[in-house]
Design a protein around this motif. Structure first.
Motif, short mmCIF file in Angstrom:
data_model
loop_
_atom_site.label_atom_id
_atom_site.label_comp_id
_atom_site.label_asym_id
_atom_site.label_seq_id
_atom_site.Cartn_x
_atom_site.Cartn_y
_atom_site.Cartn_z
N LEU A 1 8.30 3.46 -6.33
CA LEU A 1 6.73 3.87 -6.71
C LEU A 1 7.03 5.07 -7.78
CD1 LEU A 1 5.32 3.81 -3.02
CD2 LEU A 1 5.22 2.23 -4.95
N THR B 1 1.46 5.43 -7.64
CA THR B 1 1.29 4.12 -8.46
C THR B 1 2.34 3.45 -8.34
OG1 THR B 1 2.07 5.14 -10.41
CG2 THR B 1 -0.31 5.33 -10.27
N GLN B 2 2.22 2.30 -8.65
CA GLN B 2 3.28 0.88 -8.32
C GLN B 2 4.51 1.33 -9.01
OE1 GLN B 2 1.95 -2.90 -8.87
NE2 GLN B 2 3.79 -3.96 -8.65
N THR C 1 4.77 8.74 -9.44
CA THR C 1 3.83 9.73 -9.37
C THR C 1 3.77 10.60 -10.75
OG1 THR C 1 2.38 11.23 -8.10
CG2 THR C 1 4.65 11.27 -7.64
N THR D 1 0.74 -1.20 0.03
CA THR D 1 -0.05 -0.23 -0.13
C THR D 1 0.89 1.20 0.04
OG1 THR D 1 -1.68 -1.22 1.15
CG2 THR D 1 -1.78 1.37 1.31
N ALA D 2 0.81 1.91 -1.00
CA ALA D 2 1.39 3.45 -1.23
C ALA D 2 1.01 4.31 -0.06
CB ALA D 2 1.39 4.00 -2.78
N GLN E 1 -1.87 8.29 -2.29
CA GLN E 1 -2.51 9.67 -2.83
C GLN E 1 -1.48 10.68 -2.26
OE1 GLN E 1 -6.87 11.07 -3.19
NE2 GLN E 1 -6.20 11.87 -1.25
N ALA F 1 -2.38 10.49 -7.88
CA ALA F 1 -2.26 8.97 -7.24
C ALA F 1 -0.61 8.79 -7.36
CB ALA F 1 -2.86 8.13 -8.50
N ASP G 1 0.03 7.61 1.89
CA ASP G 1 -0.57 8.62 1.43
C ASP G 1 0.26 9.81 2.16
OD1 ASP G 1 -2.97 7.68 0.26
OD2 ASP G 1 -4.17 7.79 2.18
N ASN H 1 -3.18 1.95 -4.78
CA ASN H 1 -2.29 3.28 -4.88
C ASN H 1 -2.46 3.89 -3.60
OD1 ASN H 1 -1.97 2.78 -7.43
ND2 ASN H 1 -3.68 3.76 -8.28
#
Length: 475
Positions: free
Chosen positions: A256, A272-273, A258, A222-223, A290, A270, A225, A288
């Motif tokens: 990751l 993202t991966q 963005t 889980t990225a 934020q 977002a 936030d 994703n």
């Protein structure tokens, strides 16, 4: 048969008939009389008969127990035998049964088959030859159960199923199955082998390998936030690994991503991966994150300014502090003040007006102050002149410096100490009562009233006198 004694037979005579006995083939062991039966002599003889005895002895039998075999744990087979020697006759049967000490729990090996209670009865003389019961290993098939586990977990208990003739007598296999797979073994299959598992001497084990399937370890990445201020560089993009987690010191590779850059405006973008990946030993599910771009905090301070009363407002300027402007941005709109050319001396606030930072800036505004200072004017009394004895001329002046504004006029009048009797010379023209409102800073420059000599024409009167007479009064 018989023997003839006494005087014996002569002349070639023979007895006729035959002896008799009640014994037959079925007569058991014992003695039976042999009687005269029909045996007779002619009248030439006086026959005295002496009974004989037929002794029936036990019939010799050899009983040989058959050699037999059975599987460990099974019931003993029927114990059989072979009869030899003179054999059984008359439909006789042996009674009783053979015996062995072996039972279902007797282990692999041999056990004697003995005569037990087997007998031929009194009519037979039995010679017994032991047989041998061979107990063979019980054939079982041990099949390792196919199992699976997640990469990085401990192996499950290695289990098996016993087939074939199965275990008996509450026996258990000893030892354990084996596999070369450990917690660091990657995704794939590894054989489950017999290892030290054994049935002991009583079992003939046929082993069928199982298969341990190592499946990818499920992880959830889980990225996190994150947030940053508009115009700043992106923070390090981080993540949290959940699910079964990483094991064996494994790390994810890549990073990751963005699309947000330093110029990206306020809002959410977002995370993202990107290139973040795990090895084939993991089943990665990505959630994703934020990146929240927040307004950039700036302090806009209106510059304190000043102007003269009656002048136009100067350009209203400001200083940007706090985190400052980035990306070449400019603040749109303009500052405001209620002051105009007619606003009197004093101070007026310089307010934010329409000045804004737009959505990308969080503006903290500090009012400035427009100070309206008195308008500097220089009032210079005009230099004048008059003839001695005349009335003073109107005292005039010239307004210089910034001049009067808004159609305003000075009040009062200049003054001088000169009067009609004042003699020739210069007399100051002073400010007198001449004044401006408080909106002006009046600097006064005295003038000069020059009193000039009064022009006279003196004409001597023509006179006459007599010669030798004194002069007349000259008029």
């Amino acid at each position: 048969t018989f023997t003839v004694g006494g005087q014996g037979l002569v002349n070639g005579d023979q007895l006729t008939g035959a002896l008799g006995t009640t014994a037959g083939a079925t007569t058991g062991v014992g003695n039976a009389a042999i009687t005269q039966g029909t045996l007779a002599a002619t009248a030439n003889y006086a026959l005295t008969f002496v009974n004989g005895q037929l002794t029936i002895t036990p019939r010799a039998l050899t009983i040989t127990a058959d050699d037999l075999s059975r599987i460990y744990g099974n019931a003993n087979p029927a114990l059989t035998f072979t009869v030899s020697g003179d054999g059984l006759v008359n439909g006789d049967q042996l009674t009783g049964a053979l015996a062995t000490a072996a039972n279902a729990t007797t282990g692999v090996g041999t056990a004697a088959i003995t005569q037990g209670t087997l007998t031929g009865g009194p009519n037979y003389a039995v010679s017994f030859v032991n047989g041998q019961l061979t107990i063979t290993p019980r054939p079982i098939t041990v099949t390792a159960n196919d199992l699976s586990r997640i990469y990085g977990n401990a192996n499950p208990a290695l289990t098996f199923t016993v087939g074939g003739d199965g275990l008996v007598n509450g026996d258990q296999l000893t030892g354990a199955l084996a596999t070369t797979a450990g917690v660091t073994t990657g995704v794939g299959t590894a054989a489950i082998t017999q290892g030290t598992l054994t049935g002991g001497p009583n079992y003939a084990v046929s082993f069928v390998n199982g298969q341990l399937t190592i499946t990818p370890r499920p992880i959830t990445v889980t990225a996190n936030d994150l947030s940053r201020i508009y115009g700043n560089a992106n923070p390090a993009l981080t993540f949290t690994v959940g699910g079964q987690g990483l094991v064996n010191g494994d790390q994810l590779t890549g990073a990751l991503a963005t699309t947000a850059g330093a110029t990206t405006g306020v809002g959410n973008v977002a995370i993202t991966q990107g290139t973040l990946a795990a090895t084939a030993n993991y089943a990665l599910t990505f959630v994703n994150g934020q990146l929240t771009i927040t307004p950039r905090a700036i302090t806009v301070t209106a510059d304190d300014l000043s102007r003269f009363y009656g002048s136009a407002n100067p350009a209203l300027t400001f200083t940007v502090g706090g985190d400052g402007l980035v990306n070449g941005d400019q603040l749109p709109g303009a500052l405001a003040t209620t002051a105009n050319a007619t606003t009197p001396v004093g101070t007026a606030a310089i307010t934010q007006g329409t000045l804004t930072g737009g959505p990308n800036y969080s503006v903290r505004f500090v009012n400035g102050q427009l100070t309206i200072t008195p308008r500097p004017i220089t009032v210079t009394a005009n230099n004048l002149s008059r003839i001695y004895g005349n009335a003073n001329p109107a005292l005039t002046f010239t307004v210089g410096g910034q001049g009067l504004a808004n159609g305003e006029q000075l009040t009062g009048a200049l003054a001088t100490t000169a009067g009609v009797t004042t003699g020739v010379g210069d007399v100051a023209i002073t400010q007198g009562t001449l004044a401006a409102t408080s909106n002006y800073a009046l600097t006064f420059v005295n003038g000069r009233l020059t009193i000039t000599p009064r022009p006279l024409t003196i004409t001597a009167n023509d006179l006459a006198k007599l010669f030798t007479q004194p002069d007349p009064a000259l008029t």
